[in-house]
Design an enzyme around this catalytic site. Sequence first.
Site, PDB file in Angstrom:
ATOM      1  N   ASP A  79       4.323 -16.518 -44.860  1.00 54.23           N
ATOM      2  CA  ASP A  79       4.821 -17.754 -44.482  1.00 54.23           C
ATOM      3  C   ASP A  79       5.563 -18.338 -45.704  1.00 54.23           C
ATOM      4  O   ASP A  79       6.446 -19.217 -46.137  1.00 54.23           O
ATOM      5  CB  ASP A  79       4.111 -18.494 -44.635  1.00 54.23           C
ATOM      6  CG  ASP A  79       5.063 -20.032 -43.321  1.00 54.23           C
ATOM      7  OD1 ASP A  79       4.843 -21.221 -43.082  1.00 54.23           O
ATOM      8  OD2 ASP A  79       5.725 -19.097 -43.356  1.00 54.23           O
ATOM      9  N   GLU A 120       2.021 -31.142 -41.727  1.00 55.21           N
ATOM     10  CA  GLU A 120       1.130 -30.766 -40.572  1.00 55.21           C
ATOM     11  C   GLU A 120       0.009 -31.207 -39.864  1.00 55.21           C
ATOM     12  O   GLU A 120       0.177 -31.813 -38.890  1.00 55.21           O
ATOM     13  CB  GLU A 120       0.726 -29.112 -40.763  1.00 55.21           C
ATOM     14  CG  GLU A 120       0.890 -28.446 -38.986  1.00 55.21           C
ATOM     15  CD  GLU A 120      -0.242 -27.389 -39.397  1.00 55.21           C
ATOM     16  OE1 GLU A 120      -0.760 -26.938 -37.912  1.00 55.21           O
ATOM     17  OE2 GLU A 120      -0.032 -26.738 -40.498  1.00 55.21           O
ATOM     18  N   GLY A 136      -0.419 -34.789 -41.622  1.00 54.96           N
ATOM     19  CA  GLY A 136       0.105 -36.306 -42.275  1.00 54.96           C
ATOM     20  C   GLY A 136       1.320 -35.806 -43.210  1.00 54.96           C
ATOM     21  O   GLY A 136       2.004 -35.612 -43.677  1.00 54.96           O
ATOM     22  N   GLU A 137       1.280 -37.360 -43.318  1.00 56.43           N
ATOM     23  CA  GLU A 137       2.146 -37.447 -44.706  1.00 56.43           C
ATOM     24  C   GLU A 137       2.086 -37.068 -45.647  1.00 56.43           C
ATOM     25  O   GLU A 137       0.821 -36.371 -46.089  1.00 56.43           O
ATOM     26  CB  GLU A 137       2.067 -39.195 -44.544  1.00 56.43           C
ATOM     27  CG  GLU A 137       3.093 -40.462 -43.818  1.00 56.43           C
ATOM     28  CD  GLU A 137       2.681 -41.613 -44.093  1.00 56.43           C
ATOM     29  OE1 GLU A 137       3.256 -42.419 -43.132  1.00 56.43           O
ATOM     30  OE2 GLU A 137       1.533 -42.000 -44.952  1.00 56.43           O
ATOM     31  N   VAL A 138       3.080 -36.974 -46.702  1.00 58.78           N
ATOM     32  CA  VAL A 138       2.912 -36.361 -47.436  1.00 58.78           C
ATOM     33  C   VAL A 138       3.784 -37.885 -48.726  1.00 58.78           C
ATOM     34  O   VAL A 138       4.765 -38.061 -48.557  1.00 58.78           O
ATOM     35  CB  VAL A 138       3.918 -35.278 -48.184  1.00 58.78           C
ATOM     36  CG1 VAL A 138       3.095 -34.707 -49.652  1.00 58.78           C
ATOM     37  CG2 VAL A 138       3.123 -34.316 -47.014  1.00 58.78           C
TER      38      VAL A 138
HETATM   39  P1  AMP Z   1       3.808 -29.582 -46.822  1.00 61.43           P
HETATM   40  O1  AMP Z   1       2.688 -29.975 -45.859  1.00 61.43           O
HETATM   41  O2  AMP Z   1       3.432 -28.934 -47.674  1.00 61.43           O
HETATM   42  O3  AMP Z   1       4.903 -28.864 -45.858  1.00 61.43           O
HETATM   43  O4  AMP Z   1       4.783 -30.588 -47.493  1.00 61.43           O
HETATM   44  C1  AMP Z   1       5.806 -31.518 -46.761  1.00 61.43           C
HETATM   45  C2  AMP Z   1       6.831 -32.152 -47.764  1.00 61.43           C
HETATM   46  O5  AMP Z   1       6.006 -32.606 -48.873  1.00 61.43           O
HETATM   47  C3  AMP Z   1       7.494 -30.762 -48.387  1.00 61.43           C
HETATM   48  O6  AMP Z   1       8.183 -30.246 -47.379  1.00 61.43           O
HETATM   49  C4  AMP Z   1       8.122 -31.061 -48.650  1.00 61.43           C
HETATM   50  O7  AMP Z   1       8.772 -31.679 -49.378  1.00 61.43           O
HETATM   51  C5  AMP Z   1       7.084 -32.595 -49.731  1.00 61.43           C
HETATM   52  N1  AMP Z   1       6.151 -31.408 -50.223  1.00 61.43           N
HETATM   53  C6  AMP Z   1       5.431 -30.890 -50.249  1.00 61.43           C
HETATM   54  N2  AMP Z   1       4.350 -31.456 -51.326  1.00 61.43           N
HETATM   55  C7  AMP Z   1       4.663 -31.191 -52.805  1.00 61.43           C
HETATM   56  C8  AMP Z   1       4.972 -31.447 -54.166  1.00 61.43           C
HETATM   57  N3  AMP Z   1       3.459 -31.409 -54.599  1.00 61.43           N
HETATM   58  N4  AMP Z   1       5.854 -32.370 -54.830  1.00 61.43           N
HETATM   59  C9  AMP Z   1       6.563 -32.789 -54.532  1.00 61.43           C
HETATM   60  N5  AMP Z   1       7.160 -32.669 -52.804  1.00 61.43           N
HETATM   61  C10 AMP Z   1       5.953 -32.465 -51.657  1.00 61.43           C
END
Ligand code: AMP
Length: 969
Positions: free
Chosen positions: A735, A620, A622-624
């Site tokens: 959620d 939501e 930014g990038e992960v």
């Molecule tokens: P989120 O903001 O938590 O929805 O994260 C976006 C996306 O990043 C998720 O749907 C996952 O694919 C990836 N992601 C988030 N956190 C992790 C994590 N700890 N390990 C691996 N992938 C992650």
Amino acid sequence: SSEHVFMVTSTGTVFLCWDFYILGIKFSILYVCFLQWEEVSIMDEKNIPIRTYQVCNVLEPNQNNWLRTDWIPRSGAQRVYVEVKFTLRDCNSLPGVTGTCKETFNLYYHESNEDRESYIKESSFIKVDTVAADESFTQVDVGDRIMKLNTEVRDVKVTTRKGFYLAFQDVGACIALVSVRVFYKTCPLTIRNLATFPDTVTGADTSSLVEVRGSCVNQSEEREEPKMYCGADGEWLVPIGGCVCNPGYEEKGGACKACSVGFYKARSSDAGCSKCPPHSHSLRDGATVCDCHSGFFRANSDPPSMACTQPPSAPQQLISVVNETSVVLEWAPPRRLGGRSDTSYSLECLICQTGSHSQTSSRSCLACGSDVLFSPGQTGLKTTRVVVSELRAHTHYTFIIHARNGVSQASGAGAAQSVAVTVTTNQAVPSLVSSIQATDVTRHSLSLSWQQPDRPNGVILEYEVKFYEKDQRERSYRIMRTFSRSADVTGLKPLTVYVFHVRARTAAGYGEFSAPYEFSTNSDPFPLIGEGVNSAFLLLSVSGVGILLLITAAVFIISRRRSKYSKTKQDSEEEKHLNPGVKIYVDPFTYEDPDQAIHEFAKEIDVSSIHIERVIGVGEFGEVCSGRLRVQGKREIYVAIKSLKAGYSDKQRRDFLSEASIMGQFDHPNIIRLEGVVTRCKPLMIITEYMENGSLDAFLRKHDGQFTVIQLVGMLRGIASGMKYLSDMSYVHRDLAARNILVNSNLVCKVSDFGLSRVLEDDPEAAYTARIPIRWTAPEAIAYRKFTTASDVWSYGIVMWEVVSYGERPYWDMNNQDVIKAIEEGYRLPAPMDCPVVLHQLMLDCWERERAERPSFSQILNMLDKLIRNPGTLRRTGGDRNKYNTILPEVCVPEWSVCEWLQSIGLERYRDTLAAAGYTSLESLLALTHQEMDRLGIITPTHQDILISSVQQEMLSQMQHMQHTMVPV
Ligand code: AMP
């Protein structure tokens, strides 16, 4: 036999009285002698006629010629002086005189109140002296003779009568008395040391000193009693004390003169008049003080010699530093001190409503209470720094610093010289909990209650009770937490003194522990049923008919209620007591400062220890990315790095960091672990453990149909375990969905995404916005935002469906409104393909309309555990829509038998043995002993132990369950 008496008259007539006795008869003869002293006029040296008294009977023996004065009034004199001037013929100069001639005469006196005594006895006179001619005498011509004039002075004490007579006795000399002067001496009127001493008659004796008190001259006052002594010869002696001029007067020439204009004399002791001090003047003579010029003042305590002064200007540069509920105020002294050095400060403390301060609306401010502390003080301050403490948290205060000096009051301008500051206190930990009391004391438990802290400093989130056996001191203690101001402490030893401390927690953290309170458990041998674990064990350990009856009753009630889940743990917000040792989630939004929450719950990570490798998703904010984190002293780990994109608003920053503040409070193998945050540099980052397989929904879709049911149930078990942990911490996720479950390389599922928890609550309109995950959300949460653990359970049912269907979208392509409507009409998702009946039944239970009817996560977890232990129960799939508890493997008939229980503990092999021995109910198994089992051929010691302890545990849990459902809340 005879006596003769001379009587002397004032004219010198001498009577001779002679008494004699013949044959005892008294005869008196009186002779009148003729004058022997003669009054003779002669010329003095200036040829002025003078009168003299003369006698000169030198030829006849036995002369006794008297001459007496008139009565002389004493006039207060005590010692009189008699100066006699006379001439005396030298016997040698008289031819033919032999033997009878004398050269002296006698002086007598006689004191008397009578001024007209005619006859005074000769014996009444007292002799003063025999007077002889002096060596040195003046020659006086007496007719044809030159006479030598003698002057003799004699003094005599006359104190007894009003006056006295003097007499001169001639005993045969040739004398001429020229003059007799009688006088007394005084010390004359005089002024000494500004005191007037009157004309004073000298004392009676030659050595006597008459003490005289002086009186102060005009415009003067006594400094010390003015005194002097009047000596016998009329001299003032030994002046003592004296007077000083009154204020406004000074001494000039032995008198007191008024100070002239422009001068003043304040005190009589001042030496003289002085010029008026600066900024003052005197307009009239005799000023005792100079008046101040207009605009200048004098304090009551100021001496008149001091210049007139002014009040100080306002203090300057007031700064305030707020530290929780304390404020440090510092200021600089006023620019103008008004010519004085006695500036002091006082502090006014006001509680003001938001946005108001003294200048704008003083009426909306109230004086602070007396519980506020000021160090070093509130008034009369000489320093320019005050620490104000014990303030209320989150409160607007206005502090006004007044500068004053000695003339502020006189000038009437005290309040004007002030400076104000308005501050808002921060949140603070609560003050001490007090008045801890114990009630309902039994052998193993007691109920504690206590008062809320005086200053909660915010909303009290929970209380923590620490207790230990008194003998053990704090070597080993237990902690329990509760929302309310009471706690039931169980599992205590009988007749043991325990020490209790309680502390409260607000969003700002824990306050101090209270003082120790000691309570002893008692020795009541029959504790109540609601007493707790130990007593329950005690009940179980005592065998007997009554107890068995009780157990039977419990089992009966349990068996009647088994079809529904116990709901006492459903609504966490309605739950009053927590299990001992369970932590409570703290909402970071209760912190005014989000950074404070983040630093309390998350570790700040140095950005240099993060190595970003690649982008793995978009969140939501930014990038992960994935990457590696190397913290000093620890091995390098893989991490996911969420960053906050540039250009974010304050709210976005707060929301972004809130996820970390929430996550940082959790520590569970099925909850995504927070490694730390980067907030000191940009971009802001949240670092979590890396989950190799990413989101569960995508992962399952990717591996459609590739897992065994047990693997799927294992995943569900993990999620249920994580959710149980969250619900125990009173955290409602809101959620829960497969997309928010992350999967690691070991297929361990972890609950993540804690970002939604606040959004909905903050936005009352949000219920029907696109942000609501309608398909996953319980109807009451959609309808009226009733988010509880029970609504999370609903979502968990959907996750179960997602998992079993390998990532299928719930309700497929139905739109949200249709989904809401369908649910409302009682429609529920059907079992996915190949879904074990028992699992679908569990889903349906999670989707009970009445949230109280839904299972708890703890029950779900137990259920899944049982299913994993009994994979056979998962074999049956499809078709049957009955309650899951009716779908039992055929091996165990009837329901909830010893058979089923043996299956759940993995010892179904002993089913027939036990059944043959008559053990057909769980309660009958309570009687099992090691010997009995040896006899029955159950010889493995571990199996014996498992059987005994499991049956006890099962019964205990049913007992507790029963108590829980029986005790009215
Ligand atoms: P989120 O903001 O938590 O929805 O994260 C976006 C996306 O990043 C998720 O749907 C996952 O694919 C990836 N992601 C988030 N956190 C992790 C994590 N700890 N390990 C691996 N992938 C992650």
